[in-house]
Every structure is written in structure tokens, then in C-alpha cells.
Design a protein around this motif. Sequence first.
Motif, PDB file in Angstrom:
ATOM      1  N   ARG A  19       0.960  -1.511  -0.077  1.00  0.00           N
ATOM      2  CA  ARG A  19      -0.483  -0.085   0.062  1.00  0.00           C
ATOM      3  C   ARG A  19       1.048   0.980   0.006  1.00  0.00           C
ATOM      4  O   ARG A  19       0.470   2.400  -1.188  1.00  0.00           O
ATOM      5  N   ARG A  20       2.013   1.206   0.461  1.00  0.00           N
ATOM      6  CA  ARG A  20       3.088   1.957   0.491  1.00  0.00           C
ATOM      7  C   ARG A  20       3.527   2.770  -0.961  1.00  0.00           C
ATOM      8  O   ARG A  20       3.371   3.665  -1.336  1.00  0.00           O
ATOM      9  N   ASN A  22       2.384   1.261  -3.579  1.00  0.00           N
ATOM     10  CA  ASN A  22       1.177   1.927  -4.672  1.00  0.00           C
ATOM     11  C   ASN A  22       0.857   3.169  -4.157  1.00  0.00           C
ATOM     12  O   ASN A  22       0.297   4.512  -5.072  1.00  0.00           O
ATOM     13  N   ARG A  23       0.962   3.839  -3.154  1.00  0.00           N
ATOM     14  CA  ARG A  23       0.635   5.519  -3.143  1.00  0.00           C
ATOM     15  C   ARG A  23       2.000   6.289  -3.351  1.00  0.00           C
ATOM     16  O   ARG A  23       1.381   7.806  -3.786  1.00  0.00           O
ATOM     17  N   ARG A  24       2.874   5.742  -3.243  1.00  0.00           N
ATOM     18  CA  ARG A  24       4.227   6.597  -3.515  1.00  0.00           C
ATOM     19  C   ARG A  24       3.962   6.776  -4.178  1.00  0.00           C
ATOM     20  O   ARG A  24       4.443   7.837  -5.319  1.00  0.00           O
ATOM     21  N   ARG A  27       0.387   7.075  -6.762  1.00  0.00           N
ATOM     22  CA  ARG A  27      -0.284   7.289  -5.557  1.00  0.00           C
ATOM     23  C   ARG A  27      -1.884   7.210  -5.270  1.00  0.00           C
ATOM     24  O   ARG A  27      -3.151   7.797  -5.917  1.00  0.00           O
ATOM     25  N   HIS A  28      -2.240   5.816  -5.306  1.00  0.00           N
ATOM     26  CA  HIS A  28      -3.216   4.964  -4.596  1.00  0.00           C
ATOM     27  C   HIS A  28      -3.166   4.703  -3.325  1.00  0.00           C
ATOM     28  O   HIS A  28      -2.705   3.404  -3.596  1.00  0.00           O
ATOM     29  N   ASP A  29      -3.680   4.911  -2.744  1.00  0.00           N
ATOM     30  CA  ASP A  29      -4.017   5.050  -1.291  1.00  0.00           C
ATOM     31  C   ASP A  29      -4.612   3.738  -1.130  1.00  0.00           C
ATOM     32  O   ASP A  29      -6.190   3.796  -0.428  1.00  0.00           O
ATOM     33  N   PHE A  30      -4.253   2.573  -1.242  1.00  0.00           N
ATOM     34  CA  PHE A  30      -4.790   1.184  -1.650  1.00  0.00           C
ATOM     35  C   PHE A  30      -4.013  -0.281  -1.303  1.00  0.00           C
ATOM     36  O   PHE A  30      -2.685   0.985  -2.286  1.00  0.00           O
TER      37      PHE A  30
END
Length: 141
Positions: A19-20, A22-24, A27-30
Motif C-alpha cells: 500500500r505504501r 502503491n501510494r508513493r 498515488r493509489h492509496d490502497f
Amino acid sequence: LHGGPVRLDVEAMSDPEIRRANRRFLRHDFATDVVTFPLSAPGEAVLCGALAVSRDTARREAAHRGHAPYHEWMLYVVHGTLHLLGHDDQAPAARRRMRRAETEFLAALGLPPVFGRRARCVGASGRGRERNRRSTDEEAS
């Protein structure tokens, strides 16, 4: 598609770790099953890439589908590799083509299909039962 050598780095991650990532990077927070990182420019002789693969998602989905977590994890490795090779799974027709390619690649690796087969499920009692698993567009991304 690439017809030459492929170099992959694959990292197994937990759901919080993926998840980290993917978010970093996207920019998908899941949490997700696999995040693909192309590392070579188009047209290079060697296709290089890195895959972040969720071991937690593989365990959960394998239990749901009724097969070994390793087979699910390898599906994610194949899925990410297909993205590196230019496959897309956003539109329904493209998703069906990608599912067929995944099944072909898993078979080439000596692994069973994870979609469209009868899966044997073992419950807490240790007794197995058969259930039909059909491939749908929602089953994997």
C-alpha cells in the motif's frame, strides 16, 4: 511485445508495505496484488523491470479461490510481467486477453490455472468439497 531477454527483480511485500509503495509511486492509496515498475526504455535489447507482489493478498485470494498461495503469488508475478510487456487490463476485452495470457504463462511454468477450474476447498474439519470457480472480470486485477 518484447521478444528478447527479460530481467525482473521481484519483492514479496505485506499489504501495508505494498500500500505504501502503491501510494508513493502511483498515488493509489490502497493495497493491491502487484505493482509493476518498468526500468528500461522502450526498444532496449533487455526488458528490465521490478515487481512488488503482495504475499498477504496472495494468501487471502488463494484461500478464497481454493488453491495454493504460491500459485496465486505466481499469477501476480505473471500479471506484472505482462504489464511490462505491454498488456493492459482496463477494458473488458483487454482483460479477457490478459487472463488467457496469464493462463498460458502459468501452464508454461508448469502451474495449474487459477481461473475457470474446479477448486478443492478444505475446511476446518479437513474434509474437502468441490466448488466451481468461474473466471470473471472482477476476480483479479
